[in-house]
Design a protein around this motif. Structure first.
Motif, PDB file in Angstrom:
ATOM      1  N   GLN A   1       6.109   1.768  -2.825  1.00 18.55           N
ATOM      2  CA  GLN A   1       6.811   0.576  -2.353  1.00 18.55           C
ATOM      3  C   GLN A   1       6.743  -0.560  -3.366  1.00 18.55           C
ATOM      4  OE1 GLN A   1       5.271  -0.483   1.489  1.00 18.55           O
ATOM      5  NE2 GLN A   1       5.585   1.563   2.353  1.00 18.55           N
ATOM      6  N   ARG A   2       5.557  -0.727  -3.980  1.00 20.14           N
ATOM      7  CA  ARG A   2       5.385  -1.826  -4.954  1.00 20.14           C
ATOM      8  C   ARG A   2       4.586  -1.278  -6.127  1.00 20.14           C
ATOM      9  NH1 ARG A   2       4.693  -3.933   0.034  1.00 20.14           N
ATOM     10  NH2 ARG A   2       2.432  -3.611  -0.036  1.00 20.14           N
ATOM     11  N   PRO A   3       5.261  -0.741  -7.143  1.00 16.42           N
ATOM     12  CA  PRO A   3       4.577  -0.125  -8.284  1.00 16.42           C
ATOM     13  C   PRO A   3       3.711  -1.134  -9.046  1.00 16.42           C
ATOM     14  CG  PRO A   3       6.904   0.464  -8.253  1.00 16.42           C
ATOM     15  CD  PRO A   3       6.729  -0.641  -7.253  1.00 16.42           C
ATOM     16  N   ILE A   4       2.680  -0.615  -9.665  1.00 18.94           N
ATOM     17  CA  ILE A   4       1.814  -1.424 -10.532  1.00 18.94           C
ATOM     18  C   ILE A   4       1.885  -0.824 -11.934  1.00 18.94           C
ATOM     19  CG2 ILE A   4      -0.552  -2.154 -11.015  1.00 18.94           C
ATOM     20  CD1 ILE A   4      -1.146  -2.070  -8.058  1.00 18.94           C
ATOM     21  N   HIS A   5       2.555  -1.536 -12.831  1.00 16.86           N
ATOM     22  CA  HIS A   5       2.673  -1.102 -14.216  1.00 16.86           C
ATOM     23  C   HIS A   5       1.858  -1.964 -15.164  1.00 16.86           C
ATOM     24  CE1 HIS A   5       5.763   1.682 -12.970  1.00 16.86           C
ATOM     25  NE2 HIS A   5       6.531   0.692 -12.515  1.00 16.86           N
ATOM     26  N   GLN A   6       1.550  -3.177 -14.725  1.00 20.36           N
ATOM     27  CA  GLN A   6       0.786  -4.116 -15.552  1.00 20.36           C
ATOM     28  C   GLN A   6      -0.079  -4.965 -14.618  1.00 20.36           C
ATOM     29  OE1 GLN A   6       3.580  -6.687 -17.521  1.00 20.36           O
ATOM     30  NE2 GLN A   6       4.794  -7.014 -15.667  1.00 20.36           N
ATOM     31  N   PRO A   7      -1.119  -5.612 -15.159  1.00 16.74           N
ATOM     32  CA  PRO A   7      -2.044  -6.366 -14.299  1.00 16.74           C
ATOM     33  C   PRO A   7      -1.358  -7.352 -13.369  1.00 16.74           C
ATOM     34  CG  PRO A   7      -2.988  -6.138 -16.471  1.00 16.74           C
ATOM     35  CD  PRO A   7      -1.595  -5.567 -16.564  1.00 16.74           C
ATOM     36  N   ALA A   8      -0.305  -8.027 -13.821  1.00 12.10           N
ATOM     37  CA  ALA A   8       0.351  -9.032 -12.983  1.00 12.10           C
ATOM     38  C   ALA A   8       0.935  -8.432 -11.710  1.00 12.10           C
ATOM     39  CB  ALA A   8       1.440  -9.746 -13.778  1.00 12.10           C
TER      40      ALA A   8
END
Length: 299
Positions: A179-186
């Protein structure tokens, strides 16, 4: 003070301890298999010996006086240690020695319990009694022989054996990442951040280390036990910052994943701790040697 006032009989102390816990002479009598009047007489004798009132009495109701509450708190650990020591002697007579070990609940569940079957196969003469403890506490005063805790050396007054370093990682369920990918710390700021009560500062430290504004944090619920926080992360309620060694099973079977390897540097390690006077205690020595063989810190 007369020395006899410092050494009340065990029957007096047991009667007082039971009455203090139940706030009832009747229930204390039932626990001790005595009559109510016998319990009352023992407590009256103790009050006469100490020359203080330990209970306020009003009809059939009793409650502890201020000094009574203090006395109850002080003698309870001592009675527990005496009971534990007596049980160990009885077990030793039967060829079994016992060890009272305080352990962090999630570490005990995830790291210790799966290996204990092997320990018992190798050492059938040692009985390990596990007691859950969190945070700081006095090992001796709590009636424990040893403890497994997490923190930073030194541990004043204790012998400390490092078991493994705490490596904190960000974990999330595959559903949450879909639903909400995490590709970078932000991208972490798009998720609810689950927290463990004893490490409530962890996400603040993580955001600071990444140079991200603290205002981006969406702090979620606190959990007392890491197990509950891990379950919440697995259910997709939010993401967690947790010790890697506590989520190995979830990572293996895919219930959790590490979306980015930007964890949190931790100076903390897990330790086996015990007071110096326990160093030669046979069941502790047996358990210590086995545990260090199975949990040697990385070089």
């Amino acid at each position: 003070m007369n020395i006899h006032r410092l050494t009340p009989s065990m029957s007096m102390l047991l009667a007082f301890d039971a009455a203090a816990r139940h706030l009832s002479f009747t229930r204390a009598a039932h626990e001790l298999s005595l009559t109510q009047s016998a319990v009352s007489r023992q407590i009256q004798a103790l009050e006469q010996l100490l020359e203080v009132e330990l209970f306020e009495r009003e009809g059939r109701h009793i409650w502890l006086t201020e000094v009574g509450a203090m006395y109850a708190q002080d003698i309870a650990p001592a009675l527990a240690r005496i009971s534990g020591a007596s049980a160990r002697v009885g077990a030793f007579r039967k060829g079994v020695s016992s060890l009272n070990l305080a352990v962090l609940p999630t570490f005990g569940e995830r790291r210790l319990m799966p290996a204990l079957a092997a320990f018992y196969r190798q050492h059938p003469g040692v009985m390990l009694h596990l007691h859950t403890r969190i945070g700081e506490y006095d090992i001796t005063e709590s009636g424990m022989d040893a403890a497994i805790n997490v923190g930073v050396e030194p541990w004043p007054g204790l012998i400390a054996h490092p078991l493994e370093q705490e490596r904190m990682v960000v974990v999330a369920s595959p559903q949450a990442l879909a639903q909400r990918p995490i590709h970078q710390p932000a991208d972490v700021a798009d998720h609810l951040l689950l927290q463990i009560a004893v490490r409530s500062e962890a996400w603040h430290q993580w955001f600071t280390a990444r140079g991200l504004p603290l205002g981006y944090m969406r702090l979620g619920p606190h959990f007392e036990f890491s197990t509950h926080m891990i379950q919440a992360a697995t259910a997709g309620i939010g993401i967690a910052l947790v010790a890697h060694c506590l989520v190995e099973e979830e990572l293996r079977d895919g219930r959790l994943v590490i979306p980015l390897y930007a964890g949190l540097d931790s100076r903390r390690s897990y330790y086996l701790l015990y007071p110096p006077e326990k160093e030669g205690f046979p069941p502790l020595a047996t358990f210590r040697d086995w545990l260090l063989d199975h949990h040697s810190p990385a070089p």
